[in-house]
Motif scaffolding. Structure first.
Motif, mmCIF file in Angstrom:
data_model
loop_
_atom_site.group_PDB
_atom_site.id
_atom_site.type_symbol
_atom_site.label_atom_id
_atom_site.label_comp_id
_atom_site.label_asym_id
_atom_site.label_seq_id
_atom_site.Cartn_x
_atom_site.Cartn_y
_atom_site.Cartn_z
ATOM 1 N N ILE A 1 -4.151 0.053 16.424
ATOM 2 C CA ILE A 1 -5.270 -0.838 16.092
ATOM 3 C C ILE A 1 -4.892 -2.240 16.565
ATOM 4 C CG2 ILE A 1 -6.674 -1.812 14.218
ATOM 5 C CD1 ILE A 1 -6.078 0.723 12.617
ATOM 6 N N ILE B 1 0.803 -1.224 0.000
ATOM 7 C CA ILE B 1 0.000 0.000 0.000
ATOM 8 C C ILE B 1 0.840 1.280 0.000
ATOM 9 C CG2 ILE B 1 -2.121 -1.004 0.936
ATOM 10 C CD1 ILE B 1 -1.448 -0.095 3.661
ATOM 11 N N CYS C 1 -7.351 3.219 10.571
ATOM 12 C CA CYS C 1 -6.098 3.026 9.815
ATOM 13 C C CYS C 1 -5.719 4.257 8.987
ATOM 14 C CB CYS C 1 -6.278 1.828 8.882
ATOM 15 S SG CYS C 1 -4.902 1.559 7.779
ATOM 16 N N ILE C 2 -4.431 4.635 9.066
ATOM 17 C CA ILE C 2 -3.965 5.766 8.255
ATOM 18 C C ILE C 2 -3.102 5.279 7.074
ATOM 19 C CG2 ILE C 2 -4.178 7.538 10.049
ATOM 20 C CD1 ILE C 2 -1.133 7.221 10.551
ATOM 21 N N ARG C 3 -3.155 3.972 6.805
ATOM 22 C CA ARG C 3 -2.492 3.371 5.631
ATOM 23 C C ARG C 3 -0.990 3.672 5.567
ATOM 24 N NH1 ARG C 3 -7.029 1.460 5.603
ATOM 25 N NH2 ARG C 3 -8.665 1.845 4.092
ATOM 26 N N CYS C 4 -0.323 3.424 6.681
ATOM 27 C CA CYS C 4 1.129 3.661 6.686
ATOM 28 C C CYS C 4 1.887 2.451 6.147
ATOM 29 C CB CYS C 4 1.592 3.983 8.100
ATOM 30 S SG CYS C 4 1.558 2.542 9.192
ATOM 31 N N GLY C 5 1.269 1.282 6.188
ATOM 32 C CA GLY C 5 1.906 0.068 5.656
ATOM 33 C C GLY C 5 2.829 -0.642 6.640
ATOM 34 N N ALA C 6 2.982 -0.111 7.859
ATOM 35 C CA ALA C 6 3.932 -0.708 8.812
ATOM 36 C C ALA C 6 3.564 -2.149 9.157
ATOM 37 C CB ALA C 6 3.993 0.133 10.079
ATOM 38 N N CYS C 7 2.265 -2.422 9.269
ATOM 39 C CA CYS C 7 1.862 -3.782 9.668
ATOM 40 C C CYS C 7 2.232 -4.808 8.598
ATOM 41 C CB CYS C 7 0.370 -3.826 10.008
ATOM 42 S SG CYS C 7 -0.730 -3.275 8.716
ATOM 43 N N LEU D 1 -4.869 -5.245 15.750
ATOM 44 C CA LEU D 1 -5.104 -6.012 14.521
ATOM 45 C C LEU D 1 -5.312 -7.508 14.747
ATOM 46 C CD1 LEU D 1 -2.555 -3.972 12.524
ATOM 47 C CD2 LEU D 1 -4.838 -4.405 11.666
ATOM 48 N N CYS E 1 1.589 -0.614 14.928
ATOM 49 C CA CYS E 1 0.571 0.273 14.343
ATOM 50 C C CYS E 1 0.583 1.649 15.021
ATOM 51 C CB CYS E 1 -0.816 -0.366 14.479
ATOM 52 S SG CYS E 1 -2.109 0.718 13.851
ATOM 53 N N PRO E 2 0.762 2.718 14.255
ATOM 54 C CA PRO E 2 0.873 4.051 14.871
ATOM 55 C C PRO E 2 -0.432 4.547 15.488
ATOM 56 C CG PRO E 2 0.839 4.237 12.490
ATOM 57 C CD PRO E 2 0.934 2.781 12.792
ATOM 58 N N VAL E 3 -1.557 3.910 15.122
ATOM 59 C CA VAL E 3 -2.819 4.327 15.749
ATOM 60 C C VAL E 3 -3.362 3.202 16.654
ATOM 61 C CG1 VAL E 3 -3.558 6.135 14.155
ATOM 62 C CG2 VAL E 3 -3.975 3.776 13.547
ATOM 63 N N ILE F 1 -3.809 -5.479 7.778
ATOM 64 C CA ILE F 1 -4.979 -4.585 7.698
ATOM 65 C C ILE F 1 -5.895 -5.015 6.548
ATOM 66 C CG2 ILE F 1 -3.755 -2.782 6.339
ATOM 67 C CD1 ILE F 1 -6.572 -2.211 8.934
HETATM 68 S S1 SF4 Z 1 0.105 -0.282 10.830
HETATM 69 FE FE1 SF4 Z 1 -1.924 0.476 11.455
HETATM 70 S S2 SF4 Z 1 -2.173 2.435 10.415
HETATM 71 FE FE2 SF4 Z 1 -0.478 1.385 9.418
HETATM 72 S S3 SF4 Z 1 -1.452 0.292 7.677
HETATM 73 FE FE3 SF4 Z 1 -1.380 -1.159 9.360
HETATM 74 S S4 SF4 Z 1 -3.359 -0.896 10.423
HETATM 75 FE FE4 SF4 Z 1 -3.074 0.893 9.085
#
Ligand code: SF4
Length: 461
Positions: free
Chosen positions: A375, A151, A311-317, A377, A371-373, A340
Motif C-alpha cells: 500500500i 494493532i 490492509c491485512i493489519r500486520c502492524g509493520a507500518c 501509504l 507493507c506486505p501488500v 494506516i
Molecule cells: S504494513 Fe500494510 S498491511 Fe500492515 S498494517 Fe500497515 S498498511 Fe496494513
C-alpha cells in the motif's frame, strides 16, 4: 482548532519527551525488528510475494460486491448466519439481540480490532454482560482500563514490571519478575471463563469467499477456545477482509505473520466454516458473521484511496514509523493508529475531526517500504491532505498565510519592498507557538538572494 487536534498536539508533546516511554518502545520494537529480519530469510522472493498479494487484494476490493455475496452464499449453506451492519449502531443492536435470545450473562472475546472499532466491550458492560478479553495483551489492557496501544501487540507500551504491578493491584498476586508466572496467572483465570460463557466473540483475519469461512490467526490458542467452547459464536469482521479462495492463504498467512511478528507462520491458524455439523463433536451450535461496513464503503468510493482497504493489519507500518515511535499508539485516540490509522480513520470516523492525523507524518515512506501488500501509504496521506483542502476543511489562518505567500511568490517586487525587519516580525508572530517553541526562530536575511544578485552580478558589457 478542533478539540481532537488540540488534544493530539498536547499528548504528542508529552509523549515525545517521555524518555521512559521511548525506552520501552525502543526495546519492544527492537525485539520485533530482529525477529522480522530473521523471518524474512525464509523467503526466496519476498518482493514477488508482496506483488502477488497486492494484485490479489486489489482485484478483490475492486470486486467486493461479488465476493461478499459469494461468501454469504457459501457460509449460509452450512448453517451459518450472516448479518450486514452498515455502522457500529447496527452491529451493536444485532449483537444485543443475540445476547438477549441466548440469555447471555458472560462473553469470552478473542482479539479483534473491529470490535474495538464499535466499542463492543462498553456496550456489553452497559447491558450487564461480563466480557473477558482472552488474548493476553488484550487482557492486560482491559485490566488497566486502556485501549490497545498497537494493532498487533496491544500492551507493547508496558514492561514486565508494569504488568506485574498491574496484576498485584488488580488480581492480588505478589510482585514478580517471572514472566511465566504472570502468564500462568492469567491463563488460570481465563480457563474458567471459557466454560462459563454463553457466547464467544472474535474477529477474523480473512473472510474466504469460495468456502464461506473465516480464518483466524493467533499465537495463544485463546481464539480457538473462545470460538468453540461457548454455544454461540459471533465473528465481527470488516468487509474488506475478503480473499477469493482458501488457496490464497498459502500466500497471505506467511506474509501476515512474517510482517506482523517475524514468525514464518503463526502458531494457531484456524478456519471456521459455520456451526457444528451433525457429524462433528465440537464447535458452537450457532455461528454468526457480522459483515461490518462502518465507513469502509466511503473509502471504496474513492478510486485513488481505496487501496487502503487492502490492509491485512500486520502492524509493520506502525513499527517503522518515526512518528508512531515517538508519540505512541494512545496519542492517536483512534482504534487504528500509526500510518494506516492516519490514512483510514478520516474515512471511517469523519474527515473533519480526524484529518489532522494525515498531517502527522514526515512522509519518509518507511511505512510504504515495509507493507506486505504494497500500500502506497505516504501517497495516501498526501491524498487525504489534498481531500481536506478540496473540501475546504483548512484552518482560516493557514488559508490566509498561503494566500499571502502565493501573492509574494508571484510578485518579486512586492517581496523586495517588504523589509527584512517586517518579515521577521511576521515570522516571529506566526511561529511563536509552533516552530519557535523548540527551535531557533526563522530569520530573513537582511538582503534577499535576488537583491544581492542584482547588485553583484557582472554587468553585461
Ligand atoms: S504494513 Fe500494510 S498491511 Fe500492515 S498494517 Fe500497515 S498498511 Fe496494513
Amino acid at each position: 482548532m478542533g478539540t481532537k487536534l488540540k488534544q493530539f498536539l498536547q499528548d504528542s508533546e508529552t509523549k515525545a519527551f517521555d524518555l521512559e516511554h521511548r525506552r520501552k518502545i525502543r526495546f519492544n520494537i527492537g525485539k520485533y525488528n530482529a525477529a522480522v529480519q530473521n523471518g524474512m530469510m525464509a523467503y526466496q522472493h519476498h518482493e514477488l510475494a508482496r506483488e502477488r498479494a497486492s494484485f490479489l487484494k486489489t482485484q478483490t476490493i475492486n470486486n467486493l460486491d461479488k465476493y461478499l455475496v459469494e461468501f454469504e452464499n457459501n457460509f449460509t449453506k452450512r448453517g451459518g448466519k450472516v448479518i450486514w451492519a452498515q455502522n457500529a449502531e447496527e452491529a451493536l443492536r444485532e449483537i444485543g439481540a443475540i445476547m438477549k435470545r441466548k440469555r447471555a450473562k458472560s462473553v469470552v472475546k478473542s482479539k479483534s480490532m473491529s470490535t474495538e472499532e464499535i466499542h463492543l466491550n462498553d456496550f456489553l458492560e452497559k447491558n450487564g454482560i461480563e466480557t473477558v478479553e482472552t488474548d493476553l495483551g488484550e487482557y492486560i489492557v482491559q485490566l488497566a482500563g486502556q485501549r490497545p496501544y498497537h494493532i498487533v501487540t496491544p500492551a507493547m507500551h508496558m514492561s514486565k514490571k508494569d504488568i506485574s504491578e498491574l496484576f498485584t493491584a488488580k488480581l492480588g498476586i505478589p510482585l514478580t519478575d517471572d514472566a511465566q508466572q504472570l502468564v500462568l496467572t492469567a491463563r488460570n483465570l481465563l480457563r474458567e471463563k471459557y466454560t462459563q460463557a454463553e457466547v464467544g466473540i472474535s474477529g477474523a483475519n480473512f473472510l474466504i469467499a469460495d468456502i464461506g469461512g473465516i480464518a483466524v490467526t493467533e499465537n495463544e490458542g485463546n481464539a480457538r477456545l473462545s470460538t468453540t467452547f461457548p454455544k454461540t459464536h459471533i465473528a465481527v469482521v470488516g468487509i474488506e477482509k475478503l480473499i477469493p479462495s482458501m488457496v490464497d492463504l498459502d500466500l497471505f498467512w506467511p506474509l501476515l505473520s512474517t510482517s506482523g511478528t517475524g514468525q514464518n507462520v503463526t502458531i494457531y491458524n484456524t478456519i471456521l466454516t459455520g456451526p457444528r455439523q451433525p457429524t462433528e463433536k465440537d464447535g458452537p451450535e450457532e455461528m454468526y458473521v457480522i459483515l461490518l461496513d462502518n465507513g469502509r464503503t466511503n473509502l471504496l468510493a474513492q478510486p485513488e484511496q481505496r487501496e487502503a482497504l487492502n490492509c491485512i493489519r500486520c502492524g509493520a507500518c506502525l513499527n517503522v514509523c518515526p512518528v508512531y515511535k515517538n508519540i505512541g499508539g494512545h496519542t492517536y485516540e483512534t482504534t487504528y493508529s500509526g500510518p494506516i490509522g492516519s490514512v483510514i480513520t478520516p474515512h471511517l470516523a469523519g474527515f473533519e475531526e480526524n484529518k489532522h492525523l494525515s498531517f502527522a507524518s514526515s512522509l519518509c515512506g518507511a511505512c510504504t517500504s515495509v507493507c506486505p501488500v504494497k500500500i502506497n501509504l505516504h501517497n495516501l496521506l498526501l491524498l487525504n491532505r489534498k481531500q481536506s483542502v478540496d473540501e475546504g476543511l483548512v484552518d482560516k489562518n493557514e488559508k490566509l498565510a498561503f494566500k499571502f505567500w502565493a501573492k509574494g511568490m508571484q510578485n518579486r517586487r512586492l517581496l523586495n519592498i517588504v523589509p527584512a525587519s517586517l518579515k521577521n516580525y511576521v515570522f516571529r508572530h506566526v511561529q511563536k507557538d509552533s516552530w519557535s517553541v523548540r527551535r531557533e526562530p526563522l530569520e530573513a536575511a537582511p538582503k534577499s538572494f535576488n537583491e544581492m544578485w542584482r547588485k553583484e552580478r557582472p554587468k553585461k558589457s
